[in-house]
Design an enzyme around this catalytic site. Structure first.
Site, PDB file in Angstrom:
ATOM      1  N   HIS A  11       3.704   4.087  -1.846  1.00  0.00           N
ATOM      2  CA  HIS A  11       3.675   3.852  -3.085  1.00  0.00           C
ATOM      3  C   HIS A  11       2.317   4.253  -3.821  1.00  0.00           C
ATOM      4  O   HIS A  11       1.378   4.274  -3.111  1.00  0.00           O
ATOM      5  CB  HIS A  11       3.951   2.704  -3.663  1.00  0.00           C
ATOM      6  CG  HIS A  11       2.961   1.607  -3.082  1.00  0.00           C
ATOM      7  ND1 HIS A  11       1.754   1.482  -3.773  1.00  0.00           N
ATOM      8  CD2 HIS A  11       2.963   0.803  -2.066  1.00  0.00           C
ATOM      9  CE1 HIS A  11       1.237   0.326  -3.168  1.00  0.00           C
ATOM     10  NE2 HIS A  11       2.057  -0.199  -2.386  1.00  0.00           N
ATOM     11  N   GLU A  88       6.926  -4.488   1.943  1.00  0.00           N
ATOM     12  CA  GLU A  88       5.650  -4.930   2.546  1.00  0.00           C
ATOM     13  C   GLU A  88       5.760  -6.210   3.436  1.00  0.00           C
ATOM     14  O   GLU A  88       6.810  -7.069   3.240  1.00  0.00           O
ATOM     15  CB  GLU A  88       4.659  -5.091   1.785  1.00  0.00           C
ATOM     16  CG  GLU A  88       3.056  -5.283   2.263  1.00  0.00           C
ATOM     17  CD  GLU A  88       2.656  -4.147   3.165  1.00  0.00           C
ATOM     18  OE1 GLU A  88       3.102  -4.085   4.100  1.00  0.00           O
ATOM     19  OE2 GLU A  88       1.959  -3.383   2.726  1.00  0.00           O
TER      20      GLU A  88
END
Length: 219
Positions: A11, A88
């Site tokens: 990202h 994550e």
């Protein structure tokens, strides 16, 4: 099962990235410079004929994925989808903490002062096990918990992928490092973090992963 390519993109830069804070299941928006670097990635990937696009369910990954899909030549036929399995790592008690401080607390009992030093001495899986061990609540994911989750994500990709497909997957720094460490046969230095909006390339062939490039900047 199919053989297909995964375009694994980190990202864009967030506010927690800017402030060097632990950002696992915590989420902050893309910072202005994060939007700009994600747009550069979108431009670099615009002519890749993606068959599908996925991101983790974190806003920073969803927003980066949308920027890339919106500029893609096949955007009219792609609806980005969320896969929580590619979140994550969960840092438990250490979520939101200053990153160097957190990794010092995790690594110090094992004679390592930094995240990179833990990786170099013990490997990526040990960083997860050490963090769960150091977490006073033991909520952080250890390696077994982490890989059980991520592997379910790959199985979900297998359900939709066809031979020759190119699939966009927007995920996170430690997740991309972990996948690269496990499937790169030692060709890439995972003590170096993948940069925001960088590209890591994978081939998945009949359920077997091979990372073929790591941390390429897109501009």
């Amino acid at each position: 099962m199919a053989k297909y390519q995964i375009y694994l993109v980190r990202h864009g830069r967030t506010w927690f990235n800017k402030y060097n804070k632990m950002q696992g299941w915590s989420d902050t928006p893309l910072a202005p410079e994060g939007v700009e670097v994600a747009k550069k990635a979108a431009h670099a990937l615009k002519d890749i004929n993606f068959a599908a696009a996925f991101s983790s369910d974190a806003r920073r990954a969803i927003d980066t994925c949308k920027l890339i899909v919106d500029e893609n030549i096949n955007h009219a036929n792609i609806t980005p989808q969320k896969l929580m399995e590619f979140r994550e790592e969960f840092y438990g008690y250490y979520e939101g903490m200053n990153s160097p401080e957190a990794w010092y607390m995790v690594g110090q009992p094992h004679g390592a002062a930094t995240f990179a030093e833990i990786i170099a001495k013990y490997g990526m899986d040990a960083t997860k096990d050490f963090m769960k061990e150091a977490d006073p609540f033991h909520d952080a994911e250890n390696a077994e918990e982490y890989w059980t989750r991520v592997n379910k994500g790959f199985e979900k990709l297998d359900e939709i992928a066809k031979d020759g497909d190119k699939i966009l997957l927007v995920s996170h720094g430690t997740t991309i490092r972990s996948i690269t460490d496990r499937y790169n046969d030692g060709n890439f230095d995972v003590t170096v973090s993948p940069r925001n909006s960088s590209l890591t390339m994978m081939t998945r062939d009949n359920g077997q992963n091979t990372v073929t490039s790591y941390n390429q900047m897109l501009d």
